[in-house]
Design a protein around this motif. Structure first.
Motif, PDB file in Angstrom:
ATOM      1  N   LEU A 381     -12.287  -0.291   9.405  1.00 41.44           N
ATOM      2  CA  LEU A 381     -12.365  -0.704   7.900  1.00 41.44           C
ATOM      3  C   LEU A 381     -11.059  -0.360   7.447  1.00 41.44           C
ATOM      4  O   LEU A 381     -10.465  -1.331   6.732  1.00 41.44           O
ATOM      5  CB  LEU A 381     -13.396   0.331   7.141  1.00 41.44           C
ATOM      6  N   SER A 382     -10.333   0.531   7.684  1.00 36.96           N
ATOM      7  CA  SER A 382      -9.029   1.002   7.095  1.00 36.96           C
ATOM      8  C   SER A 382      -7.679   0.096   7.719  1.00 36.96           C
ATOM      9  O   SER A 382      -6.921  -0.075   6.756  1.00 36.96           O
ATOM     10  CB  SER A 382      -8.497   2.700   7.234  1.00 36.96           C
ATOM     11  N   LEU A 383      -8.018  -0.219   8.745  1.00 36.13           N
ATOM     12  CA  LEU A 383      -6.959  -1.086   9.368  1.00 36.13           C
ATOM     13  C   LEU A 383      -7.274  -2.690   9.218  1.00 36.13           C
ATOM     14  O   LEU A 383      -6.207  -3.624   9.180  1.00 36.13           O
ATOM     15  CB  LEU A 383      -6.999  -1.285  11.100  1.00 36.13           C
ATOM     16  N   TYR A 393      -3.194  -5.454  -0.993  1.00 35.81           N
ATOM     17  CA  TYR A 393      -2.664  -4.124  -1.327  1.00 35.81           C
ATOM     18  C   TYR A 393      -3.787  -3.283  -2.183  1.00 35.81           C
ATOM     19  O   TYR A 393      -3.903  -1.948  -1.817  1.00 35.81           O
ATOM     20  CB  TYR A 393      -1.396  -4.275  -2.138  1.00 35.81           C
ATOM     21  N   TRP A 394      -4.367  -3.731  -3.101  1.00 39.65           N
ATOM     22  CA  TRP A 394      -5.247  -2.985  -3.976  1.00 39.65           C
ATOM     23  C   TRP A 394      -6.741  -2.799  -2.945  1.00 39.65           C
ATOM     24  O   TRP A 394      -7.053  -1.518  -3.295  1.00 39.65           O
ATOM     25  CB  TRP A 394      -5.734  -4.085  -4.953  1.00 39.65           C
ATOM     26  N   ASN A 395      -6.936  -3.500  -2.302  1.00 41.17           N
ATOM     27  CA  ASN A 395      -8.128  -3.356  -1.393  1.00 41.17           C
ATOM     28  C   ASN A 395      -7.820  -2.188  -0.466  1.00 41.17           C
ATOM     29  O   ASN A 395      -8.781  -1.249  -0.186  1.00 41.17           O
ATOM     30  CB  ASN A 395      -8.275  -4.331  -0.351  1.00 41.17           C
ATOM     31  N   PHE A 396      -6.662  -1.820  -0.015  1.00 45.78           N
ATOM     32  CA  PHE A 396      -6.399  -0.670   0.751  1.00 45.78           C
ATOM     33  C   PHE A 396      -6.238   0.537  -0.286  1.00 45.78           C
ATOM     34  O   PHE A 396      -6.685   1.471   0.382  1.00 45.78           O
ATOM     35  CB  PHE A 396      -4.995  -0.903   1.498  1.00 45.78           C
ATOM     36  N   ILE A 397      -5.764   0.514  -1.151  1.00 48.36           N
ATOM     37  CA  ILE A 397      -5.740   1.743  -2.111  1.00 48.36           C
ATOM     38  C   ILE A 397      -6.866   2.106  -2.423  1.00 48.36           C
ATOM     39  O   ILE A 397      -7.305   3.180  -2.352  1.00 48.36           O
ATOM     40  CB  ILE A 397      -4.762   1.300  -3.274  1.00 48.36           C
ATOM     41  N   LEU A 398      -7.959   1.069  -2.679  1.00 47.41           N
ATOM     42  CA  LEU A 398      -9.200   1.250  -3.273  1.00 47.41           C
ATOM     43  C   LEU A 398      -9.895   1.938  -2.166  1.00 47.41           C
ATOM     44  O   LEU A 398     -10.845   2.839  -2.004  1.00 47.41           O
ATOM     45  CB  LEU A 398     -10.001  -0.060  -3.596  1.00 47.41           C
ATOM     46  N   SER A 399      -9.794   1.584  -0.951  1.00 49.37           N
ATOM     47  CA  SER A 399     -10.450   2.096   0.464  1.00 49.37           C
ATOM     48  C   SER A 399     -10.034   3.452   0.494  1.00 49.37           C
ATOM     49  O   SER A 399     -10.963   4.290   1.111  1.00 49.37           O
ATOM     50  CB  SER A 399     -10.101   1.204   1.476  1.00 49.37           C
ATOM     51  N   VAL A 402     -11.931   5.992  -2.401  1.00 52.48           N
ATOM     52  CA  VAL A 402     -13.026   6.298  -2.398  1.00 52.48           C
ATOM     53  C   VAL A 402     -13.452   7.486  -1.472  1.00 52.48           C
ATOM     54  O   VAL A 402     -14.521   8.166  -1.296  1.00 52.48           O
ATOM     55  CB  VAL A 402     -14.158   4.873  -1.712  1.00 52.48           C
ATOM     56  N   GLU A 403     -12.253   7.695  -0.589  1.00 49.69           N
ATOM     57  CA  GLU A 403     -12.413   8.804   0.365  1.00 49.69           C
ATOM     58  C   GLU A 403     -12.525  10.207  -0.479  1.00 49.69           C
ATOM     59  O   GLU A 403     -13.016  11.228  -0.154  1.00 49.69           O
ATOM     60  CB  GLU A 403     -11.408   9.024   1.263  1.00 49.69           C
ATOM     61  N   ILE A 404     -11.940  10.226  -1.815  1.00 53.52           N
ATOM     62  CA  ILE A 404     -11.917  11.481  -2.784  1.00 53.52           C
ATOM     63  C   ILE A 404     -13.491  11.920  -2.942  1.00 53.52           C
ATOM     64  O   ILE A 404     -13.644  12.963  -2.736  1.00 53.52           O
ATOM     65  CB  ILE A 404     -10.880  11.257  -3.603  1.00 53.52           C
ATOM     66  N   MET A 459     -16.805  -1.105   0.168  1.00 52.28           N
ATOM     67  CA  MET A 459     -16.236   0.172  -0.038  1.00 52.28           C
ATOM     68  C   MET A 459     -17.346   1.221  -0.175  1.00 52.28           C
ATOM     69  O   MET A 459     -16.926   2.360   0.176  1.00 52.28           O
ATOM     70  CB  MET A 459     -15.823  -0.085  -1.653  1.00 52.28           C
ATOM     71  N   THR A 460     -18.428   0.776  -0.411  1.00 51.56           N
ATOM     72  CA  THR A 460     -19.669   1.793  -0.424  1.00 51.56           C
ATOM     73  C   THR A 460     -19.602   2.203   1.397  1.00 51.56           C
ATOM     74  O   THR A 460     -19.984   3.337   1.607  1.00 51.56           O
ATOM     75  CB  THR A 460     -21.021   1.074  -0.665  1.00 51.56           C
ATOM     76  N   GLY A 461     -19.521   1.092   1.998  1.00 52.20           N
ATOM     77  CA  GLY A 461     -19.626   1.573   3.568  1.00 52.20           C
ATOM     78  C   GLY A 461     -18.417   2.395   3.937  1.00 52.20           C
ATOM     79  O   GLY A 461     -18.545   3.562   4.664  1.00 52.20           O
ATOM     80  N   LYS A 462     -17.019   2.281   3.312  1.00 47.47           N
ATOM     81  CA  LYS A 462     -15.960   3.197   3.655  1.00 47.47           C
ATOM     82  C   LYS A 462     -16.351   4.563   2.893  1.00 47.47           C
ATOM     83  O   LYS A 462     -16.090   5.598   3.404  1.00 47.47           O
ATOM     84  CB  LYS A 462     -15.017   2.514   2.710  1.00 47.47           C
ATOM     85  N   PHE A 463     -17.065   4.520   1.633  1.00 47.10           N
ATOM     86  CA  PHE A 463     -17.366   5.932   1.142  1.00 47.10           C
ATOM     87  C   PHE A 463     -18.216   6.821   2.182  1.00 47.10           C
ATOM     88  O   PHE A 463     -18.129   7.692   2.498  1.00 47.10           O
ATOM     89  CB  PHE A 463     -17.982   5.597  -0.306  1.00 47.10           C
TER      90      PHE A 463
END
Length: 523
Positions: A381-383, A393-399, A402-404, A459-463
């Motif tokens: 996901l991250s890469l 760029y926004w997608n990467f920052i948002l991903s 959501v980890e926080i 992003m739910t998946g990344k969370f």
């Protein structure tokens, strides 16, 4: 008085511990940047074959028009023979390619023409970087045990900065990949060792919060990288930008202490006492004059009894595997060399005897699979956030953002519900979210745009997959006997690195097996 008692007297979260902790955690930023920079410098821009001026302009008469799923564009890899459609034959691009620069001014793909038959090479480079990280994890722990945490950590940061700058001036793809491999080898010399130094500052009962906050530094580093990449669109300048800050850590020679545990393990009690006394002064704590008791033969924490019962094992004593790299927060047994050899022999003997246990072998298989899945999904996901709809760029920052909340929420769940059910549920949520994104069309038949929905589910998946990291790195060590815990976690860690290495090929795999073919034709 053992070291854990001394750390408790210094204060659970004293001023000295917190200050040094934040100072050390900042060191992880360059490691994060080098890990994920391929999300930007390895992106494939929109491109097509270059057309000589004598052949005319880009049009259907020079470049074939290709359609897939009702989306048509000029062919990326073929032109008409002699640049005329009258020939009816096509050939590969004889004059190279033209790349769109509206989003990425330059990447290694556009620099080295890693497209068409060479498109897998970008993913291969990231995979080789992951191999370097795995090699470094095996080597750097032994080096830091021998030469000390502080200077191995700082030395790795400085050498990595030099290699990172060399990467920026790579004349070809081979040099780029070799230098990236060497950069990866130094990753664990920074991230792993910094993690150990940071966590060892606190008593075992107080390490959960620092462990969670360490992951927050990782996520913050990702967000900073997204900002840098947005401001610097040329891959060479971006590579230099993420490398140079490591040289600022030269001031750490004077402000960063050596690991107290390492000093004691090496018998350097005077130096350890100086560090402890400095911490006591800053925290306003008064310690006994002879805190170590020089007549003692061993200064160590009381060992836990070997047990198969996970409830009897302390989470604070377990190896901690953080996002992106295997962080070993193993218990430091502070004893003489002879005792260390004896303890190591006992652990190896216990590990071999436990291999005959079907229960423990099953646990190794399950945890190894979970770590393989975590590495594959998280890094996949991250890469590849640039492949999601919308701004890369926004997608990467948002991903990263959501980890926080993921780290905070999963800690609460683990305390309230235990390890098993949050781990299972979070993996199921991640799987459902990531699979469903492949079957959601970007537009409905009526023309409604569903790109926001796709990103929200991704992003739910990344969370969820970020939460599973915190759950599994606590869960995995707790289900193994204490005496051989490190030995059991070694094959699990290797499975994690295998997943990380394969994550680089997620996009290539999708190109080979496009899920779009499974969708209804009107999608």
């Amino acid at each position: 008085m053992d070291l854990d008692e001394i750390l408790t007297l210094l204060g659970r979260y004293g001023r000295y511990q917190v200050l040094v902790y934040f100072t050390v955690c900042i060191l992880v930023f360059p490691s994060v940047w080098h890990t994920y920079v391929m999300s930007f410098i390895g992106v494939t821009p929109v491109h097509h074959c270059a057309i000589p001026s004598a052949a005319g302009n880009l049009s259907n008469s020079t470049v074939p028009w290709e359609c897939e799923d009702k989306e048509c564009s000029f062919s990326e890899c073929r032109v008409y023979f002699n640049f005329t459609s009258k020939s009816g034959n096509v050939t590969s691009c004889p004059d190279g390619w033209i790349y769109d620069k509206s989003i990425f001014e330059s990447t290694i793909v556009s620099e080295y023409d890693l497209v068409c038959e060479k498109k897998v090479l970008s993913s291969t480079s990231q995979s080789i970087f992951s191999v370097g990280v795995m090699v470094g994890a095996l080597v750097m722990t032994n080096i830091s045990d021998r030469f000390g945490r502080k200077y191995v950590c700082l030395g790795s940061a400085w050498v990595q900065a030099v290699l990172g700058i060399i990467v920026a001036f790579s004349p070809n793809f081979i040099v780029f990949t070799v230098m990236r491999f060497l950069v990866g080898c130094l990753q664990e010399g920074i991230g792993l060792v910094a993690f150990v130094i940071a966590i060892e500052l606190f008593p075992p009962s107080c390490r959960t919060i620092p462990g969670v906050f360490f992951n927050l530094f990782w996520a913050s580093g990702m967000m900073l990288l997204g900002l840098f990449a947005y401001l610097i669109r040329d891959w060479r300048y971006l590579q230099i930008c993420i490398s140079l800050p490591s040289f600022l850590t030269i001031i750490y020679i004077w402000i960063m202490p050596e690991s107290i545990r390492w000093l004691i393990a090496r018998g350097r009690f005077d130096e350890a006492e100086k560090v402890i006394n400095r911490a006591a002064r800053m925290n306003g704590v008064t310690l006994p004059d002879d805190i170590f008791g020089r007549s003692a033969v061993k200064i160590a924490m009381k060992p836990l009894p070997a047990s198969d019962n996970a409830d009897e094992m302390s989470a604070s004593d377990s190896p901690s595997l953080s996002n992106g790299h295997a962080e070993v927060n193993s218990r430091v047994q502070l004893c003489t060399d002879e005792e260390n050899e004896s303890a190591s022999s006992q652990a190896s003997s216990s590990f071999l005897s436990y291999l005959r246990s079907k229960t423990l072998l099953t646990r190794i298989a399950i945890m190894g699979y979970l770590w393989l899945v975590n590495g594959l999904a998280y890094y996949g996901l991250s890469l590849n956030t640039a492949q999601l709809p919308g701004d890369a760029y926004w997608n990467f920052i948002l991903s990263a953002l959501v980890e926080i909340p993921a780290n905070f929420i999963v800690v609460i769940l683990l305390q309230k519900l235990g390890r098993k059910y949050p781990t299972v549920v979070m993996h199921l949520i991640a799987a459902a979210a990531l699979i469903s994104t492949a079957f959601i069309p970007r537009k409905t038949a009526s023309g409604a745009n569903l790109e926001v929905l796709i990103n929200a589910i991704a992003m739910t998946g990344k969370f969820a997959i970020s939460a599973t990291y915190a759950a599994v790195f606590l869960y995995a060590p707790e289900i193994f006997p204490t005496v051989a815990r490190y030995a059991y976690n070694r094959p699990i860690v290797e499975m994690h690195f295998l997943g990380v290495g394969q994550s680089a090929f997620v996009r290539s795999l999708l190109n080979l097996v496009p899920l779009r073919r499974l969708l209804p034709k009107n999608w």
